[in-house]
Motif scaffolding. Structure first.
Motif, short mmCIF file in Angstrom:
data_model
loop_
_atom_site.label_atom_id
_atom_site.label_comp_id
_atom_site.label_asym_id
_atom_site.label_seq_id
_atom_site.Cartn_x
_atom_site.Cartn_y
_atom_site.Cartn_z
N PHE A 64 1.39 1.76 0.82
CA PHE A 64 1.14 1.86 -0.62
C PHE A 64 1.79 0.67 -1.30
O PHE A 64 3.00 0.54 -1.29
CB PHE A 64 1.69 3.18 -1.17
CG PHE A 64 0.93 4.37 -0.69
CD1 PHE A 64 -0.08 4.89 -1.45
CD2 PHE A 64 1.22 4.95 0.54
CE1 PHE A 64 -0.81 6.00 -1.01
CE2 PHE A 64 0.50 6.04 1.00
CZ PHE A 64 -0.52 6.56 0.22
N TRP A 65 0.94 -0.21 -1.84
CA TRP A 65 1.46 -1.42 -2.47
C TRP A 65 2.17 -1.08 -3.77
O TRP A 65 1.85 -0.11 -4.45
CB TRP A 65 0.33 -2.39 -2.76
CG TRP A 65 -0.12 -3.16 -1.55
CD1 TRP A 65 0.39 -3.10 -0.30
CD2 TRP A 65 -1.17 -4.12 -1.52
NE1 TRP A 65 -0.27 -3.96 0.52
CE2 TRP A 65 -1.23 -4.60 -0.19
CE3 TRP A 65 -2.05 -4.61 -2.45
CZ2 TRP A 65 -2.16 -5.55 0.20
CZ3 TRP A 65 -2.98 -5.56 -2.07
CH2 TRP A 65 -3.03 -6.03 -0.75
N LYS A 66 3.13 -1.91 -4.12
CA LYS A 66 3.88 -1.83 -5.38
C LYS A 66 3.40 -2.96 -6.28
O LYS A 66 2.68 -3.86 -5.85
CB LYS A 66 5.39 -1.98 -5.13
CG LYS A 66 5.95 -0.99 -4.13
CD LYS A 66 6.05 0.37 -4.75
CE LYS A 66 6.71 1.34 -3.76
NZ LYS A 66 6.33 2.69 -3.98
N ALA A 67 3.83 -2.95 -7.51
CA ALA A 67 3.42 -3.99 -8.47
C ALA A 67 3.75 -5.38 -7.97
O ALA A 67 2.95 -6.31 -8.14
CB ALA A 67 4.09 -3.74 -9.82
N ARG A 68 4.88 -5.56 -7.32
CA ARG A 68 5.29 -6.89 -6.84
C ARG A 68 4.38 -7.42 -5.74
O ARG A 68 4.42 -8.60 -5.41
CB ARG A 68 6.73 -6.84 -6.35
CG ARG A 68 6.93 -5.97 -5.13
CD ARG A 68 8.38 -5.92 -4.67
NE ARG A 68 8.55 -4.99 -3.58
CZ ARG A 68 8.79 -3.69 -3.70
NH1 ARG A 68 8.91 -3.17 -4.90
NH2 ARG A 68 8.92 -2.93 -2.64
N ASP A 69 3.55 -6.57 -5.14
CA ASP A 69 2.66 -6.99 -4.06
C ASP A 69 1.38 -7.64 -4.56
O ASP A 69 0.58 -8.13 -3.76
CB ASP A 69 2.30 -5.78 -3.17
CG ASP A 69 3.52 -5.20 -2.49
OD1 ASP A 69 4.38 -5.99 -2.05
OD2 ASP A 69 3.61 -3.96 -2.41
N PHE A 70 1.18 -7.64 -5.87
CA PHE A 70 -0.03 -8.23 -6.46
C PHE A 70 0.30 -9.56 -7.09
O PHE A 70 1.35 -9.72 -7.72
CB PHE A 70 -0.61 -7.31 -7.53
CG PHE A 70 -1.11 -6.00 -6.98
CD1 PHE A 70 -2.37 -5.90 -6.42
CD2 PHE A 70 -0.32 -4.87 -7.03
CE1 PHE A 70 -2.83 -4.70 -5.92
CE2 PHE A 70 -0.76 -3.66 -6.53
CZ PHE A 70 -2.02 -3.57 -5.97
N SER A 71 -0.64 -10.51 -6.98
CA SER A 71 -0.39 -11.83 -7.56
C SER A 71 -0.89 -11.94 -8.99
O SER A 71 -0.30 -12.60 -9.80
CB SER A 71 -1.03 -12.92 -6.69
OG SER A 71 -2.43 -12.71 -6.62
N GLY A 72 -2.02 -11.34 -9.31
CA GLY A 72 -2.56 -11.44 -10.67
C GLY A 72 -3.68 -10.45 -10.87
O GLY A 72 -4.43 -10.16 -9.94
N GLY A 73 -3.81 -9.95 -12.08
CA GLY A 73 -4.81 -8.91 -12.35
C GLY A 73 -6.24 -9.38 -12.37
O GLY A 73 -7.11 -8.79 -11.76
#
Length: 168
Positions: A64-73
């Motif tokens: 389960f990814w967390k917010a920090r695992d995403f680069s940009g929306g």
């Protein structure tokens, strides 16, 4: 494993869990904050897009990814969800919504000279401005582009202010 592994049914499952837990509990459980930019819109409800994608990713991979695992929306989560057939809109912080509602509640209504009744054009003008803002169009137009005030009112009532629409 990346966002490309997520399928439509995983996103639906994540939105169901979001509904069951409620927004605050869902975000707290999976370590997300409220969406700053992009929201998934499904059946009239708004969901925090990264949180939904992170949980959907967990359903597929077990991670389960967390917010920090995403680069940009825009380039990642929004594009992925749109490619799966979902609607993703730019959300506005709730404080802006609250401020707008407060301003609308305090709106001073114009009254004609010697007439205690509110002016009839203001509600129509407000609805027209809201519809244009929702479509991300300028809220003002040049008078010369409106051929007839009655046509404008008819378009407001029939098409929500779309001046390019054909009135039959």
């Amino acid at each position: 494993m990346g966002l490309g592994d997520i399928r439509y049914e995983h996103v639906i499952a994540a939105t169901e869990e979001f509904r069951c837990l409620g927004r605050d509990e869902f975000l707290r459980t999976y370590g997300f904050g409220r969406a700053m930019s992009y929201e998934l819109v499904l059946d009239g409800r708004r969901y925090d897009s990264k949180a939904i994608a992170g949980v959907a990713h967990g359903y597929v991979t077990g991670v389960f990814w967390k917010a920090r695992d995403f680069s940009g929306g825009a380039a990642t989560v929004a594009r992925c969800l749109r490619e799966l057939g979902f609607v993703v809109e730019t959300g506005e912080p709730s404080s802006n919504r609250a401020a707008l509602l407060a301003r609308l509640r305090n709106l001073k209504v114009s009254r004609g000279p010697g007439n205690p009744a509110p002016s009839r054009h203001q509600p129509l003008s407000l609805l027209w401005a809201i519809s244009r803002a929702a479509d991300e169009r300028p809220r003002l137009i040049r008078k010369s582009t409106v051929p007839c005030p009655y046509l404008l009112v008819r378009q407001l009532l029939l098409f929500g202010g779309s001046l390019g629409s054909r009135v039959g």
